[in-house]
Enzyme design. Structure first.
Site, PDB file in Angstrom:
ATOM      1  N   GLU A  66       0.838  -1.206   0.000  1.00 36.57           N
ATOM      2  CA  GLU A  66       0.000   0.000   0.000  1.00 36.57           C
ATOM      3  C   GLU A  66       0.875   1.259   0.000  1.00 36.57           C
ATOM      4  OE1 GLU A  66      -3.116  -0.105   2.893  1.00 36.57           O
ATOM      5  OE2 GLU A  66      -3.421   2.055   2.896  1.00 36.57           O
ATOM      6  N   ARG A  67       1.929   1.246   0.790  1.00 37.40           N
ATOM      7  CA  ARG A  67       2.816   2.419   0.864  1.00 37.40           C
ATOM      8  C   ARG A  67       3.553   2.628  -0.448  1.00 37.40           C
ATOM      9  NH1 ARG A  67       4.427   0.563   6.917  1.00 37.40           N
ATOM     10  NH2 ARG A  67       2.456   1.274   7.789  1.00 37.40           N
TER      11      ARG A  67
END
Lengths: 381, 252
Positions: free
Chosen positions: A242-243
């Site tokens: 996600e990051r």
């Protein structure tokens, strides 16, 4: 691993798709505070844009990670932040654990329809009293025979008003802390599940965000992704993906913002000459462009190492931290250089400032990124 | 049905075009894109081939460069490509271009040749007609709708008043306008498959075409700047002035 011709051709495809199919609809979506995700994702699925790295058995494309980087970058160049986030939630935030740890049956039932563009999914971790501090979550799943009975609430959940299923992180034992959590798939038509409120936000206004309630929601224990009790660890590795997505799309968004500002300032005459003729403006934009380039190259390094199978937790953390801060800086300067018109709602700079502000908060706030880094690098007592 | 679609790689229209100061020829970068107007022809060809069974072969003339534009059309679904790249063809006029394309198409074989109406970088707009003449088949031009079946092709030919329905027996050449069909996007799979498709590279001598230049560009002038418009203040009679101006321009 360098970009191949296929990567370039793929970038062109996504860019055209964004310019022709996304951007013309952004004003309407912003007004309605809603993106018809089932429709958009179905269109994207037809082009093979969903599940790029996933197993073709479930409808994925079996591609390398650079294609994901390109998808995130090009969606990041869209006229608003919401679409990149909404798609990222589906492809790289709510499904990586399912793809990596889920059973074949679970993937056939839940991953495949998403990759066909038939279903929308969402990731439900944050709670009213536990955001970046994931270890404090209270939502519980209590086993009753072959079923989990889930109770609790989840907050700030993207796509949740139109999601067909959620990847929920819940406590499945009393061990406390990082132990005893599990990732469970909850179809949103299960009795006891409700979206109690659509949340009103500063930015990302076209993206639907909900406050969710689970009142003794019953799902089969077989809906558990991977091992019972390993939910926190699985979610942490899902957060890494996600990051990365956030860092990729933010860098590209910043680059486009600087390009658009440059083009505007070349035409904008102040004190008898284009604003872009002023050295102060030139230097500031050049400096920001240099910073964005450093982030893009760092992102590429993250992508390559991830593709080579390395653990990129530290690098993804740095990239996301840098992306959030850089976006804030770029958004502030591009608005400033536009002057009065930059402060107007009709000018893209206002939305850019609002939408990108989330990057320093979502997927773990900047301060959590620093905490993680301090721990990894040994800057702790 | 064997469909041939003529396509051209051109410098990206979103960038700046530069001309060679001596020859006035367009400077072509290595990375060229598929002429946007050709996407309609490719799409039309794919639809006809898919509906009636058959294949789509792309035929292109020009510096192959990175072949990006050709790959774009292959990624849409065309089966194979023939690319004629020859330094001697630099600066070719429309007739030489048509001769090269005709020779390549003859060699490939065809039932239907589809082209755009004109290229976005050259704009001569006469290649389709020349091509038909050289191939000795009917030319059906400016098509806004195309139907090909049972050995004949029928088009709606755009006219200033509307359209004419034109029919001819196959084989034939059809030039299609932008908007004849909605071109598809390539898919991820299409992009990955494109590199596996056959691309035959030929020179003018392979085709036996005379490459001597018959035309020379003697001068190039920038287009005149647009003149400022006329502002009419509305004193209640402005509409009359507008009508008068429109009549002067023979718009009404």
């Amino acid at each position: 691993m360098p970009f191949t011709q296929e990567h370039h051709d793929f970038r062109r495809l996504v860019r055209e798709f964004v310019e022709n199919e996304i951007n013309p609809r952004v004003p309407e979506w912003e007004r309605q505070e809603w993106i018809p995700l089932h429709e958009v994702l179905a269109d994207m699925a037809k082009l093979g844009l969903l599940g790029l790295e996933y197993d073709p058995v479930y409808g994925g494309q079996g591609a390398d990670h650079l294609f994901t980087l390109i998808l995130a970058e090009e969606l990041g160049r869209a006229d608003h932040g919401s679409i990149g986030m909404a798609v990222g939630v589906v492809t790289d935030m709510a499904t990586p654990s399912l793809h990596r740890y889920g059973s074949h049956e679970l993937k056939e039932r839940y991953l495949a329809p998403v990759l066909r563009g038939e279903q929308v999914c969402s990731i439900a971790v944050t709670e009213p009293d536990a955001g970046s501090d994931v270890a404090s979550i209270r939502t519980r799943a209590v086993r009753d025979g072959d079923e989990w009975v889930i109770s609790g609430s989840k907050m700030y959940i993207t796509n949740s008003l139109q999601a067909d299923w959620l990847c929920v992180l819940a406590r499945t034992s009393d061990e406390g802390g990082y132990a005893g959590m599990s990732q469970i798939i909850v179809p949103t038509d299960t009795p006891g599940f409700t979206v109690s409120r659509q949340l009103d936000k500063l930015g990302m206004r076209a993206s639907d965000t909900g406050l969710l309630e689970f009142d003794e929601v019953r799902v089969p224990v077989s809906n558990t992704i991977g091992a019972v009790g390993r939910g926190f660890q699985q979610q942490m590795s899902q957060f890494v993906i996600e990051r990365m997505w956030a860092a990729y799309s933010t860098a590209a968004a910043c680059q486009r913002a600087l390009e658009r500002t440059r083009d505007y300032l070349r035409e904008r005459i102040v004190f008898g000459k284009p604003l872009l003729d002023h050295q102060y403006v030139q230097f500031k934009l050049a400096e920001l462009a240099a910073e964005v380039d450093v982030l893009r190259q760092y992102n590429l390094a993250v992508a390559e190492r991830h593709d080579a199978g390395e653990d990129v937790t530290r690098m993804a953390t740095i990239a996301k931290l840098k992306a959030g801060r850089l976006h804030r800086e770029v958004a502030d300067w591009v608005l400033q250089f536009h002057g009065g018109i930059g402060y107007m709602e009709e000018t893209w700079t206002s939305r850019f400032l609002r939408d990108g502000r989330l990057t320093s908060i979502g997927a773990g706030a900047d301060e959590v990124m620093l905490q993680v880094l301090a721990r990894i690098d040994g800057y702790t007592a | 049905m064997q469909v041939v679609v003529c396509v051209k790689q051109i410098p990206d229209p979103s960038g700046t075009y530069t001309l060679d100061p001596e020859t006035h020829f367009l400077v072509r970068p290595d990375e060229q894109v598929l002429d946007d107007t050709d996407r309609y022809g490719v799409e039309m060809g794919l639809q006809i081939a898919q509906a009636h069974g058959g294949s789509v072969t792309l035929v292109s003339m020009g510096p192959k460069g990175s072949m990006q534009g050709i790959r774009q059309a292959l990624a849409m679904g065309a089966d194979r490509a023939v690319v004629v790249d020859d330094a001697d063809l630099k600066g070719s006029d429309a007739l030489t271009t048509a001769q090269v394309l005709a020779a390549a198409i003859q060699r490939t074989g065809f039932d239907l040749v589809i082209t755009g109406t004109e290229s976005t970088d050259g704009y001569s707009g006469v290649v389709p007609q020349m091509l038909a003449e050289l191939l000795d088949v009917p030319a059906l031009t400016y098509a806004t709708e195309v139907e090909a079946r049972d050995g004949k092709v029928t088009i709606n030919r755009q006219t200033s008043a509307g359209y004419d329905v034109v029919e001819a027996s196959l084989p034939a050449v059809v030039s299609v306008t932008a908007g004849v069909v909605e071109p598809r996007y390539p898919t991820f799979k299409g992009i990955m498959d494109a590199k596996k498709k056959e691309v035959e590279e030929l020179t003018a001598s392979d085709l036996g075409v005379d490459t001597s230049l018959r035309q020379r560009v003697t001068a190039v002038e920038p287009a005149p700047e647009r003149e400022a418009g006329v502002k009419i203040e509305d004193d209640g009679e402005a509409h009359l002035k507008v009508v008068e101006l429109l009549q002067q321009k023979k718009v009404i």
